[in-house]
Motif scaffolding. Structure first.
Motif, PDB file in Angstrom:
ATOM      1  N   VAL A   1       0.116  -4.332   5.418  1.00 18.69           N
ATOM      2  CA  VAL A   1      -0.216  -3.265   5.949  1.00 18.69           C
ATOM      3  C   VAL A   1      -1.513  -2.730   5.451  1.00 18.69           C
ATOM      4  N   ASP A   2      -2.551  -1.922   6.071  1.00 14.00           N
ATOM      5  CA  ASP A   2      -3.445  -1.438   5.826  1.00 14.00           C
ATOM      6  C   ASP A   2      -3.626  -0.174   4.887  1.00 14.00           C
TER       7      ASP A   2
ATOM      8  N   ASN B   1      -0.899   2.935   4.252  1.00 15.37           N
ATOM      9  CA  ASN B   1      -0.963   3.801   5.217  1.00 15.37           C
ATOM     10  C   ASN B   1       0.353   3.976   5.862  1.00 15.37           C
TER      11      ASN B   1
ATOM     12  N   TYR C   1      -0.914  -5.547   9.779  1.00 12.93           N
ATOM     13  CA  TYR C   1      -1.203  -4.280  10.701  1.00 12.93           C
ATOM     14  C   TYR C   1      -2.275  -3.495  10.045  1.00 12.93           C
TER      15      TYR C   1
ATOM     16  N   ASP D   1       1.520   5.741   8.140  1.00 14.63           N
ATOM     17  CA  ASP D   1       1.578   5.501   9.933  1.00 14.63           C
ATOM     18  C   ASP D   1       1.749   4.101  10.403  1.00 14.63           C
ATOM     19  N   LEU D   2       0.894   3.212   9.637  1.00 14.50           N
ATOM     20  CA  LEU D   2       0.631   1.761   9.761  1.00 14.50           C
ATOM     21  C   LEU D   2       2.093   1.038   9.281  1.00 14.50           C
TER      22      LEU D   2
ATOM     23  N   ASP E   1      -6.426  -1.903  10.080  1.00 19.04           N
ATOM     24  CA  ASP E   1      -7.421  -1.085  10.709  1.00 19.04           C
ATOM     25  C   ASP E   1      -8.775  -1.156  10.308  1.00 19.04           C
TER      26      ASP E   1
ATOM     27  N   GLU F   1       4.276   1.289  12.109  1.00 19.39           N
ATOM     28  CA  GLU F   1       3.992   0.948  13.201  1.00 19.39           C
ATOM     29  C   GLU F   1       4.461  -0.447  13.039  1.00 19.39           C
ATOM     30  N   ALA F   2       4.361  -1.073  11.886  1.00 24.66           N
ATOM     31  CA  ALA F   2       4.456  -2.423  11.341  1.00 24.66           C
ATOM     32  C   ALA F   2       6.055  -2.720  11.707  1.00 24.66           C
TER      33      ALA F   2
END
Ligand SMILES: *Cc1c(COP(=O)(O)O)cnc(C)c1O
Length: 384
Positions: free
Chosen positions: A102-103, A111, A342, A113-114, A344, A117-118
């Motif tokens: 994850v980024d 992050n 995941y 939020d990511l 960005d 999402e992941a």
């Protein structure tokens, strides 16, 4: 003119450390157990406000055992930061589990939020995420509250990779206090060292006992060698624990010196267009939240600065001064080409624009003068 090479972060060893190692050798406890091990564990636990500490042969071993003790294994997924040292992802792979990368946000931390999402996206694809493994990048504690919130919602544990952040705090809590367990590292280039070593910190006695058992070849408590589990040889020696105790007694002074060094860079780059200090830019903002100033790094916007971080790196290398890009994200590493991600673009940009500078507490005044002078010259040449 030739110069002694200046490194980013060398071990800071004084007579205190030399005597500690000698004392350990002379005590006869030259084995992976002994009074130094017990004392080192007690002092590390106290320093991190934890009930238990197991000292180990490396931070990687601490991550590996932490994951195993949380029941992580083949067929499971662990969400972790892409912007980290490979050891984080390697430890996941040792267990047979799959890392999910994850980024970062702009601070370099994973992050949240990511992360959410992941987890949701993996779930839709039929994969449950079993653990969160956030990383305290360059000594800065990540947003543990946001991650704890997600972990609670999902009913999964957090294992904190605090390898780089010993001595850092977040909202008054030490970096090793977060998660079900936290792993720290005493590798040679970290904020303090046992030449090689690490520790697992937890408030869960059963977890600590299990880690200690797995670290000593999973030997059953009987007189002959009896085994019902696969074990590891991961314990730290009593000699190295002596070195660790000496380093721990100087940890605050070493952090203070690194803070002073960051101050020099802050001043040096204050009016340089396109350059930002990465991590703790202003330590006065909130005294209860402070990184440990492990590595001072800068972010260079080439469009605004007129030069790139690689230009400064090459200039310094020409004067035998070490500097290095921030970690290359794991999702860009050939070995992890097939791992789910995941992302960005943030960690990739941090990798491309970030540069870590000499930050070690053992840097002498004259070495620091040389580094600052060299950077000043570089900037003046660019500005003309
Ligand atoms: C150094 C480091 C490790 C590994 O610690 P070792 O003691 O070198 O095994 C793990 N994670 C991160 C983020 C590190 O920087």
């Amino acid at each position: 003119m030739t110069h002694d090479r200046i490194h980013m972060s060398l071990a800071d060893i004084t007579e205190i450390e030399e005597n500690a190692v000698l004392d350990a050798m002379r005590s006869g406890w030259v084995a992976p157990l002994g009074p130094n091990v017990d004392r080192f564990e007690a002092e590390l636990a106290a320093r991190n406000d934890r009930a238990h500490c197991v000292v180990l042969s490396s931070g990687t071993a601490a991550l590996h055992l932490g994951l195993l003790c949380l029941g992580i294994g083949a067929g499971q997924r662990v969400v972790t930061s892409s912007l980290t040292f490979a050891a984080t992802a390697n430890a996941v792979n040792y267990t047979g589990a799959q890392p999910v990368f994850v980024d970062s946000d702009e601070s370099g931390s994973i992050n949240p939020d990511l992360v959410a999402e992941a987890i949701a996206s993996e779930k839709r694809a039929g994969h449950d995420v079993s653990c969160l493994l956030p990383v305290d990048l360059l000594g800065k504690v990540v947003d543990q509250e946001a991650l704890a919130h997600i972990a609670e919602e999902q009913g999964i544990p957090v294992l904190a990779d605090a390898a780089e952040s010993l001595g850092a705090r977040r909202h008054g809590l030490p970096s090793g206090k977060f998660g079900v367990a936290a792993a720290i590292s005493f590798n040679g280039n970290k904020i303090m060292t046992t030449s090689g070593g690490g520790a697992l910190l937890t408030d869960d006695k059963a977890l600590a006992d299990r880690a200690r058992y797995l670290a000593t070849q999973a030997r059953q408590p009987v007189i002959w060698y009896e085994h019902v589990d696969i074990g590891y040889n991961y314990r730290l020696s009593n000699v190295l624990a002596g070195l660790g105790l000496a380093q721990l007694s100087r940890l605050d002074a070493m952090i203070e010196r690194r803070r002073m060094i960051r101050g020099l860079y802050r001043e040096l780059f204050a009016d340089v267009p396109g350059v930002k200090l990465f991590g703790q830019p202003d330590e006065s903002a909130d005294a209860t939240t402070r990184d440990n100033f492990w590595l001072t790094s800068i972010l260079v916007d080439p469009a605004e600065a007129g030069w790139a971080s690689a230009d400064l790196m090459n200039h310094l290398a020409g004067q035998s001064i070490e500097s290095r890009p921030i970690w290359k994200p794991m999702h860009l590493q050939p070995v992890f080409a097939d791992a789910p991600r995941y992302v960005d673009g943030t960690s990739e940009r941090l990798f491309n624009t970030g540069l870590s500078l000499p930050s070690g507490s053992s840097l002498t005044e004259s070495q620091l003068d040389r580094v600052m002078e060299s950077i000043r010259t570089f900037i003046q040449e660019r500005v003309r």
